[in-house]
Design an enzyme around this catalytic site. Structure first.
Site, PDB file in Angstrom:
ATOM      1  N   GLU A 136       1.439   7.401   3.874  1.00 41.57           N
ATOM      2  CA  GLU A 136       2.423   8.158   3.106  1.00 41.57           C
ATOM      3  C   GLU A 136       1.808   9.152   2.116  1.00 41.57           C
ATOM      4  O   GLU A 136       2.484   9.608   1.198  1.00 41.57           O
ATOM      5  CB  GLU A 136       3.396   7.202   2.384  1.00 41.57           C
ATOM      6  N   GLU A 164       7.636   3.730  10.122  1.00 44.25           N
ATOM      7  CA  GLU A 164       8.006   2.455   9.495  1.00 44.25           C
ATOM      8  C   GLU A 164       9.520   2.287   9.530  1.00 44.25           C
ATOM      9  O   GLU A 164      10.241   3.088   8.937  1.00 44.25           O
ATOM     10  CB  GLU A 164       7.541   2.392   8.032  1.00 44.25           C
TER      11      GLU A 164
END
Length: 877
Positions: free
Chosen positions: A485, A551
């Protein structure tokens, strides 16, 4: 960072960064007989400690590979931090200071360097800093730093003449260790090191109190003659569109290897490799005290057996044998490299606006799972790696993403992925939580400061180079990722992307961070991944998320037996919605099942709660992968579940628990991810087939039935259909008729695909609630009686045949367990070809179980129990 500077830095440590692959034939591990002592109790220096004459009789036995905490646990100095609230009883390094977990480790071993022999010491991982001594001499001129940087030392001239040697290593913890204040990575300062970040705590784990300080990975002794082989690099080129069967067009093999000459004279010889009975060789001279790279001529490999991801073909692995012969005849060194012949491409899909994976010219729809680490305290074993990756294979997944807050996984993990056909997306050591992506009041330093983590960028790049070399030959390695991320800082990202990876690998896609637009264009806003937590089943079918979602997922609480392994008896209390949760459950990171249990009836106790949670587990992950598969190449090129395993006794995001006991998530996902899969869209009632294989299917008989709560069936349709390769296809809309049948009590929906021999190729069994979303009929079902017969097929393999009487109701949602006949506890890990199964009236199913006792004298029994089937036991004949 400019390449010239980086090269200069690398040259200064090249003598300690070369490491052989695990297939080398002339090395052995130093994995027993270690001792340790805290620095506060040791007054001598390393030069004295490392002499075999220095007394160590009162030193504590140590685990190597291992950590300080694993050693303390082995010696019963601390309680099991994975059980209950025991972790709170262990002093944290942030409070105690580094000295509490700074230890000397010593190992006595026998070895001599014979004439013309070179002896090498390898340490594959130390966390975090260390000084190394052998027989009174210091080996490393400067303090070693970096959790992931391998070390190798030529110890030929340090060995004792009588062969009795002592190695002494002092290991210092990461500094700073970070404040475990409840944030992701605690206060974030753990990320100032080149280390794993989860050890200061995360939303799925409590802090590891020593931050995993220790000699955490393998220690080897290697013996060669004058020339040592190091860091081989094997690249396979597979052109065109291939199929798993039939004769193959040639592949091209590109190979190179580093040749290390520690002697004071030039050495001339032949470097060669053998592959499938063929030899490729090259004459070469290595200057004194030098390391050079030998590049072999390209080899045209005729009719190779290819390596395929799980579900698309076999995973054939060749053994490539490398050798160096001095004077063309005397063997100096050799090692084996395990090679899967395959090629990966990653074109951009304009339809989905995301990358898609191609292997051997075939499109691969990604069905993946996020992986943290096998064990949070780094207690790695080949057997555990094999079991965990096998579970992922059994779930019909084809990719594992190794998350950036952990580590570059070990070669043994990759060997298991090679074996079972799991592609790997490997993150480097970055996370948005610690490295500054968001405002976070838990963090000690501001975003601007955290964005520059880690402190030593040069060490990061050198460690990255080393780890790339360690795992780059594995067929399963498919994608490099800059971080979780967030990208690395620009002066790390640029050389990593534009220089290091092209030079040292050059065959794999590098994505800058896990939800980068270059991987999955974010047209919706937000973080570019998720959602997390339980979703209504319809969500996965009708709500479009991110086109290559890195995710998505949440729950994974096990059943009652799983919970008893780490929750004390007094805390085995069912959580209640909305806000009553036991403190041990909270400590182990419970995610609420909220309103999703209630439709099955309010839980009577914890056993009832855990059993009903399995319905939610199964339904969530079956629906997740069905919804993505229904929109393959239209909305999506893949999805990676957050997450599929836990390295700690957490209560979330797992298809099996820390003890390797599967829950219903695993089998719901297994069915939803089938290579050929029939499924029902709950939003519009459409029956569909997803074909993830490279072959078309013709003459499939589609059979659709419903069963009421008494077991009475209704045939809704029976029709021949076909489906093209790597696509999903709609066939029949049954919304109105199914809605009518389920209105009062709910209904069971059975879907089957049969071939012309009437063999079932895919089947799916749904339980649908009444018109109000309540499973009214389930609580009114009569008891079902099923018959079972179990027999041994071979050592460790069992065949279980189950049948349901034709006159009764559906035998619903049966858990099969292999148990110890004496303790009545499950035998773990056991692998089941299917589980949580339902038997319609008159139906028969055959399930295969596999368990290896490893010499234990256990008489196993099969346990069967279900929603309306009382538990019974079957002996194995």
């Amino acid at each position: 960072m400019k390449r010239a500077l980086h090269t200069k830095l690398l040259v200064t440590i090249v003598s300690i960064c070369i490491f052989p692959v695990a297939g080398a034939q002339n090395l052995y591990e130093l994995n027993s007989g270690w001792k340790c002592k805290n620095i506060s109790e040791v007054k001598a220096e390393g030069t004295a400690l490392s002499l075999p004459s220095y007394p160590t009789t009162d030193w504590m036995p140590a685990r190597v590979p291992g950590t300080v905490l694993t050693t303390l646990l082995d010696n019963k100095q601390v309680p099991d931090p994975f059980y209950g609230l025991n972790n709170e009883k262990i002093p944290d390094i942030y409070t105690t200071g580094a000295a509490r977990y700074t230890y000397w480790f010593v190992k006595d071993f026998k070895e001599k360097a014979l004439t013309d022999e070179q002896v090498w010491l390898h340490l594959r991982g130390v966390n975090y800093r260390c000084e190394i001594y052998l027989n009174g001499k210091k080996l490393n001129a400067a303090t070693h730093a970096g959790m992931f940087l391998r070390q190798v030392y030529n110890i030929s001239h340090y060995l004792a003449a009588d062969g009795n040697n002592r190695l002494a290593v002092i290991v210092y913890p990461p500094d700073p260790a970070g404040n475990p204040n409840g944030g992701q990575g605690g206060d974030g300062t753990i990320a100032r090191n080149i280390s794993h970040q989860y050890v200061a705590g995360w939303d799925w784990i409590q802090p590891i109190r020593d931050r995993n300080t220790g000699i955490w990975d393998k220690v080897y002794i290697e013996k060669t003659h004058a020339i040592r082989l190091a860091n081989p690099h094997i690249v396979t080129r597979v052109s065109g569109k291939r199929y798993p069967e039939g004769e193959q067009a040639p592949a091209i093999i590109k190979a190179s290897v580093e040749l290390v000459n520690p002697t004071s004279t030039s050495i001339t010889g032949v470097v060669q490799y053998m592959l499938d009975g063929n030899k490729v060789s090259k004459k070469i001279t290595i200057p004194p005290s030098a390391t050079i790279t030998a590049i072999f001529p390209d080899y045209t490999f005729k009719d190779p057996k290819l390596w395929w991801p799980n579900g698309y073909g076999d995973q054939y692995i060749y053994t490539l044998k490398l050798q160096f012969l001095t004077d063309g005849k005397s063997l100096s060194d050799d090692e084996n490299v395990f090679v899967g012949v395959r090629e990966i491409q990653t074109p951009w899909n304009e339809n989905t606006r995301s990358r898609q994976i191609m292997v051997n010219g075939q499109p691969i729809f990604i069905k993946g799972g996020n992986w943290i680490i096998s064990d949070a305290m780094l207690r790695f074993t080949d057997a555990r790696y094999d079991a965990e990756v096998r579970f992922h294979r059994d779930m019909n997944l084809n990719l594992i993403r190794v998350w950036g807050g952990a580590l570059i996984e070990r070669p043994e993990f990759y060997q298991a992925c090679d074996k079972y056909g799991l592609l790997v997306m490997q993150d480097f050591w970055m996370s948005g939580d610690c490295n500054g992506r968001w405002v976070d009041p838990k963090k000690k330093e501001d975003q601007w400061t955290r964005r520059r983590y880690p402190d030593d960028h040069a060490l990061f790049l050198i460690s990255a180079e080393d780890q790339i070399k360690m795992i780059r030959n594995h067929a399963s390695l498919g994608i490099w990722c800059g971080g979780n991320e967030i990208t690395p800082p620009e002066d790390i990202l640029t050389p990593l992307r534009d220089d290091i990876l092209p030079v040292l690998d050059g065959t794999r896609w590098f994505v800058e961070y896990s939800n980068s637009d270059s991987m999955s264009f974010n047209a919706f806003g937000g973080n570019g991944d998720g959602p997390y937590g339980i979703q209504p089943i319809e969500y996965f079918w009708e709500h479009r998320t991110f086109p290559f979602n890195s995710e998505i997922g949440s729950v994974g609480t096990g059943d009652y037996e799983s919970l008893t392994r780490f929750i004390p008896q007094d805390h085995l209390v069912a959580p209640s919605y909305p806000d009553k949760v036991d403190p041990v459950w909270e400590y182990h990171k419970y995610i609420g099942y909220n309103q999703y249990i209630a439709p099955y009836g309010e839980p009577k106790d914890l056993k009832d709660f855990a059993a009903k949670a399995q319905f939610v587990n199964y339904d969530q992950y079956r629906a997740l992968m069905e919804g993505y598969s229904a929109h393959m190449w239209e909305w999506y090129t893949g999805a990676i579940i957050w997450k599929t395993q836990n390295p700690w006794t957490a209560l979330r995001g797992q298809m099996y628990d820390y003890y390797l006991d599967p829950n219903a998530c695993l089998y719901g996902l297994k069915h939803g991810s089938e290579p050929l899969h029939i499924m029902y869209n709950p939003t519009d009632g459409m029956v569909m087939v997803a074909n993830h294989t490279v072959h078309a299917y013709r003459d499939l008989m589609l059979v659709i039935k419903t069963y009421d709560m008494n077991g009475k069936d209704s045939l809704l349709s029976q029709v021949f259909v076909g489906v093209e390769p790597t696509t999903s296809k709609k066939f029949l809309a049954l919304k109105s008729i199914v809605s009518a049948l389920r209105k009062e009590k709910g209904v069971f929906l059975s879907l089957q695909l049969l071939d012309l021999n009437k063999q079932i190729l895919s089947e799916n069994f749904y339980w649908l609630p009444d018109a109000n979303g309540i499973y009214t009929g389930l609580n009114q079902m009569k008891t079902a009686q099923i018959q079972a017969e179990a027999k041994w097929l071979s050592e460790g393999k069992i065949e279980l045949k189950l049948s349901n009487f034709s006159s009764g109701p559906v035998a619903f949602f049966n858990r099969i367990s292999l148990i110890d006949s004496k303790t009545r506890k499950r035998l773990l890990p056991t692998f089941y070809s299917d589980n949580y199964i339902s038997l319609t009236p008159g139906a028969q199913k055959t399930i295969y179980l596999e368990y290896r006792s490893e010499g234990e004298k256990i008489i196993p029994l099969v346990s069967i129990s279900g929603w309306n089937v009382g538990e019974f036991f079957e002996e194995i004949k």
